[in-house]
Scaffold this active site. Sequence first.
Site, PDB file in Angstrom:
ATOM      1  N   SER A  97       0.815  -1.213   0.000  1.00 19.08           N
ATOM      2  CA  SER A  97       0.000   0.000   0.000  1.00 19.08           C
ATOM      3  C   SER A  97       0.848   1.262   0.000  1.00 19.08           C
ATOM      4  O   SER A  97       1.806   1.385   0.762  1.00 19.08           O
ATOM      5  CB  SER A  97      -0.919   0.019   1.226  1.00 19.08           C
ATOM      6  OG  SER A  97      -1.644   1.231   1.284  1.00 19.08           O
ATOM      7  N   ASP A  98       0.468   2.188  -0.882  1.00 19.44           N
ATOM      8  CA  ASP A  98       1.046   3.525  -0.837  1.00 19.44           C
ATOM      9  C   ASP A  98       0.775   4.160   0.521  1.00 19.44           C
ATOM     10  O   ASP A  98      -0.237   3.854   1.165  1.00 19.44           O
ATOM     11  CB  ASP A  98       0.402   4.421  -1.905  1.00 19.44           C
ATOM     12  CG  ASP A  98       1.204   4.424  -3.188  1.00 19.44           C
ATOM     13  OD1 ASP A  98       2.351   3.979  -3.159  1.00 19.44           O
ATOM     14  OD2 ASP A  98       0.668   4.878  -4.205  1.00 19.44           O
ATOM     15  N   LYS A  99       1.679   5.034   0.931  1.00 19.42           N
ATOM     16  CA  LYS A  99       1.451   5.778   2.179  1.00 19.42           C
ATOM     17  C   LYS A  99       0.545   6.978   1.937  1.00 19.42           C
ATOM     18  O   LYS A  99      -0.543   7.080   2.487  1.00 19.42           O
ATOM     19  CB  LYS A  99       2.786   6.237   2.780  1.00 19.42           C
ATOM     20  CG  LYS A  99       2.619   7.092   4.042  1.00 19.42           C
ATOM     21  CD  LYS A  99       3.951   7.561   4.573  1.00 19.42           C
ATOM     22  CE  LYS A  99       4.577   8.636   3.708  1.00 19.42           C
ATOM     23  NZ  LYS A  99       3.840   9.934   3.756  1.00 19.42           N
TER      24      LYS A  99
END
Length: 802
Positions: A309-311
């Site tokens: 997951s992207d931050k």
Amino acid sequence: MDQTVAEPMTQHVPKTDRKTGLSAAEAAERLERYGPNALKSDEKTLLQRIAGYFWGPIPWLIELAALLSLVLRDWSDFGVIFVMLLLNAAVGFKEESKASSAIAALKAQLAPSARVKRDGTWQEIAARDLVPGDIVRLSIGQIVPADLTLFEGKYLSIDEAALTGESLPVDKAVGDSAYSGSVVKLGEMTGEVTATGMETYFGHTASLVQTTNGKSHFQKAVMQIGNFLIAAALVLVAMIVIVSFQRNNPPLEVIQFALILTVAAIPVALPTVLSVTMAVGAERLARMKAIVSRLVSIEELAGVDVLCSDKTGTLTLNELTVEDPRPAEGIAVEDLLRASALACDRDAPDAIDTAVLAAAAGIALDAIETLSFTPFDPVSKRSEAELRHEADRWQVAKGAPQVIVELAALTDDARKAVEDEVETLAQQGYRALGAAQKRAGQDWEFLGLLPIIDPPRPDAASTIADARDMGIDVKIITGDHEAIARQIAGKLDLGQKIYPAGELLDGDPATVEANVRAADGFARVLPEHKFRIVEVLQAGHSIVAMTGDGVNDAPALRKADAGIAVSGATDAARAAADLVLTDKGLSIITTAIEEARRIFERMTSYATFRVAETIRVLLFMTLSILVFDFYPVTAIMIVLLAVLNDFPIMMIAYDNVSVSPRPVRWDMRRVLTVAATLGVTGVIETFVLFWFVDAYLGLPRDQIQTIIFLKLLVSGHMTLFVTRHQSWFWRRPFPALRLFATTEATQLLGTLIAVYGLFVTPIGWGPALLVWLYCLVWLPLEGAMALLIRALYDRRAQARGQ
């Protein structure tokens, strides 16, 4: 971590008069020559899409059976077969069109515009109408619509994260290039278009991912089911044909019967049923603000065991916040916040100004007059304001800590203390902002530091916990420093084993996989790192979901089993992704995975039912013909069975099912073992009934055929209630009303056909009710057999360590 993009694919065009721009005629001519400024996509024409439903091994068999019916002038068979073919095509076309329309509507909402000089005047046009040589003005907040060479203006600060993954803006000057898809953060400049559409850097990157993936796990499973059923059908039908010819049966009638039997045995409705099942799920996900761009990806989501997951914007709000201000000695927090807020552009605040003004929301500022304001720029790295309140006049400034420290001319010891504080904040994941003020006749005074962070979304921690409960390993991926990633990960209970991606991906394959598996996240991630991370996890037999939003993410999104373009993603990312989110946050992803697992259960239910039915019908008929020289059902009965079966199994797409607590994958051995057990059980129960009505009741053979037809229909439909459930069929979740009502309606219709003799010999209500009672007695026995075989198989699988 500085990154640069490659030089654009400049299109060779005549020079443009930069004072007047292109004329309308020149622009039209160039638009015709170079095409629209948009990404190309391979889309089938309406005719190609329709033809696809009538082309392939399964449709060919149906069409051949219809053709033979015409040759034999068997109009009833031809009519039923032809309607079945059209029904399959119509349903598949309708459901596929729903998903396509949703994606098209989504793209239409994303169309950007551009301010361009044409015929000497500035005008607003659709970005897709830009051509090489156009003169375009860029300003704050605008998406750069094409590749440009900047030739006029002081400076421009551009966010190229969508292209390179670099989180900090890049400063531009006259002579520099601005690339399509990047976003203007500060400044205003004018440029000349050098490349459009697929010739831009944006388009060149997007073209790298416009290739088809290999077959999905779902497609492989469907091929296994289809191959098994077709192979079984062809072998058994070949035996029937050979024996029938030896018995001197009419050749054309034998071939027609064999074709119709093959059509009934193989998964004629398989593509349609599974397409409908996934399309219904896609429609539900669309209502949850998740657009499915590739239907088979729904099944992939069900098996996801690692989510990268992207931050920013996914785990975090993508909104900067001031936390725990650090005033200098002798300075009140309120004074620090007041000075910082007064050094903001209150009329048009950027992201940092918005955060500072929010932190100072309770402090009165209206009575203070701003005499002059100098906005932040990439050169000075600070903003300043000259202020007045009654007789007092003073100045304030805020900006990069090192700039504010230099402005305040701190002593070496004081400077060292501030630098240490900034370093400590950086290690904790904060970016620091310095503030100072200057009273009349005095030097600049350092007021303190404001720690700034993009905080986690309120639902992120609970969503990650839910994902873990679902058996999914969540890994954070960010272009930021590992300190920032660890700070966010700590708040989300994600673990602190976060390392620079470049370090983890060096070494031999076994070491790299072990490192990637053990890591809780990856920092300082470059575009090629994401692709490599997915590749490593897939090599270890994981099904990987990857989130992304930029052109630089597109290759990894395409590589992932389930590529997810988050809210605000670029067109290139959306084009590469399997799932496009139209709302922020991570919760929609876990919701989508949960829905995907429901869909998987429905598809497994159908696959088990379809294989069991094939064995039940085909094996019984083959043995009846070979052993008893008796055709237990007629050709038209086979067609009726196929048609009447199609209606309830279509409703599997709407059924209520249990959600697996763990990632699910196709286990074809398990499916075939359970299906074969139910199929053989069905053959035994049908032969028992055949013996009873033939030897004991002594009914005529044509009535026996109708009884067998009704038994196959009623018992087959009841088998749906066994295959749809992993436990006893009477337990929750109960069948959906659509499935139950359609199943009972088709059973009733088949009963009426048998009782009153539509296309078949009538048998009356007595034998029909006997068949129903017989099937109801066998139903719990079938359920018990299915439970026993599942338990034995699962126990052996656990013993083998599977």
